[in-house]
Design a protein around this motif. Sequence first.
Motif, PDB file in Angstrom:
ATOM      1  N   ASP A 167       0.359   4.102   1.565  1.00  0.00           N
ATOM      2  CA  ASP A 167       0.431   4.695   2.894  1.00  0.00           C
ATOM      3  C   ASP A 167      -0.739   4.181   3.729  1.00  0.00           C
ATOM      4  O   ASP A 167      -1.585   3.430   3.251  1.00  0.00           O
ATOM      5  N   GLU A 168      -0.766   4.599   4.996  1.00  0.00           N
ATOM      6  CA  GLU A 168      -1.815   4.131   5.907  1.00  0.00           C
ATOM      7  C   GLU A 168      -3.197   4.616   5.475  1.00  0.00           C
ATOM      8  O   GLU A 168      -4.193   3.922   5.671  1.00  0.00           O
ATOM      9  N   GLU A 169      -3.268   5.777   4.878  1.00  0.00           N
ATOM     10  CA  GLU A 169      -4.568   6.280   4.406  1.00  0.00           C
ATOM     11  C   GLU A 169      -5.153   5.363   3.337  1.00  0.00           C
ATOM     12  O   GLU A 169      -6.366   5.158   3.284  1.00  0.00           O
ATOM     13  N   ILE A 218      -4.694   2.160   3.197  1.00  0.00           N
ATOM     14  CA  ILE A 218      -5.179   0.990   3.936  1.00  0.00           C
ATOM     15  C   ILE A 218      -6.540   1.306   4.557  1.00  0.00           C
ATOM     16  O   ILE A 218      -7.473   0.517   4.477  1.00  0.00           O
ATOM     17  N   ARG A 219      -6.654   2.492   5.160  1.00  0.00           N
ATOM     18  CA  ARG A 219      -7.926   2.891   5.781  1.00  0.00           C
ATOM     19  C   ARG A 219      -9.056   2.995   4.754  1.00  0.00           C
ATOM     20  O   ARG A 219     -10.200   2.670   5.050  1.00  0.00           O
ATOM     21  N   VAL A 254      -7.732  -0.732  11.213  1.00  0.00           N
ATOM     22  CA  VAL A 254      -6.748  -1.256  10.261  1.00  0.00           C
ATOM     23  C   VAL A 254      -6.098  -2.564  10.709  1.00  0.00           C
ATOM     24  O   VAL A 254      -5.452  -3.226   9.913  1.00  0.00           O
ATOM     25  N   LEU A 255      -6.255  -2.950  11.974  1.00  0.00           N
ATOM     26  CA  LEU A 255      -5.697  -4.216  12.447  1.00  0.00           C
ATOM     27  C   LEU A 255      -6.701  -5.369  12.361  1.00  0.00           C
ATOM     28  O   LEU A 255      -6.325  -6.526  12.532  1.00  0.00           O
ATOM     29  N   TRP A 278       0.856  -1.182   0.000  1.00  0.00           N
ATOM     30  CA  TRP A 278       0.000   0.000   0.000  1.00  0.00           C
ATOM     31  C   TRP A 278       0.890   1.229   0.000  1.00  0.00           C
ATOM     32  O   TRP A 278       1.978   1.218   0.575  1.00  0.00           O
ATOM     33  N   ASP A 302     -11.481   2.223   9.595  1.00  0.00           N
ATOM     34  CA  ASP A 302     -10.655   2.747  10.685  1.00  0.00           C
ATOM     35  C   ASP A 302      -9.974   1.665  11.517  1.00  0.00           C
ATOM     36  O   ASP A 302      -8.977   1.923  12.166  1.00  0.00           O
ATOM     37  N   GLU A 307       6.421  -2.142   7.647  1.00  0.00           N
ATOM     38  CA  GLU A 307       6.918  -1.037   6.844  1.00  0.00           C
ATOM     39  C   GLU A 307       8.064  -1.571   5.997  1.00  0.00           C
ATOM     40  O   GLU A 307       8.991  -2.210   6.511  1.00  0.00           O
ATOM     41  N   HIS A 363       0.891  -5.340  10.087  1.00  0.00           N
ATOM     42  CA  HIS A 363       1.391  -4.386   9.104  1.00  0.00           C
ATOM     43  C   HIS A 363       2.906  -4.272   9.250  1.00  0.00           C
ATOM     44  O   HIS A 363       3.428  -4.255  10.360  1.00  0.00           O
TER      45      HIS A 363
END
Length: 59
Positions: free
Chosen positions: A11-13, A15-16, A23-24, A9, A21, A47, A45
């Motif tokens: 970035d985290e956004e 994924i969201r 994400v886990l 992905w 919200d 990095e 997740h």
Amino acid sequence: MHFVTLTYWTDEEAIRAFAGDEVLKAKYYPEGRDFLLEFEPEVVHYEVVGGAGGVRLEP
């Protein structure tokens, strides 16, 4: 036997946008019931860190 599936992905956004919200919390498609024996409740997740020495994954 367990398999690990990796997805990349930006970035985290991103994924969201896919997972919401929480994400886990693992997200499964309905057709997964035809193939999976177990459903893990959470995801991990990592990095991706790259450089001259290659790429490594960091939780």
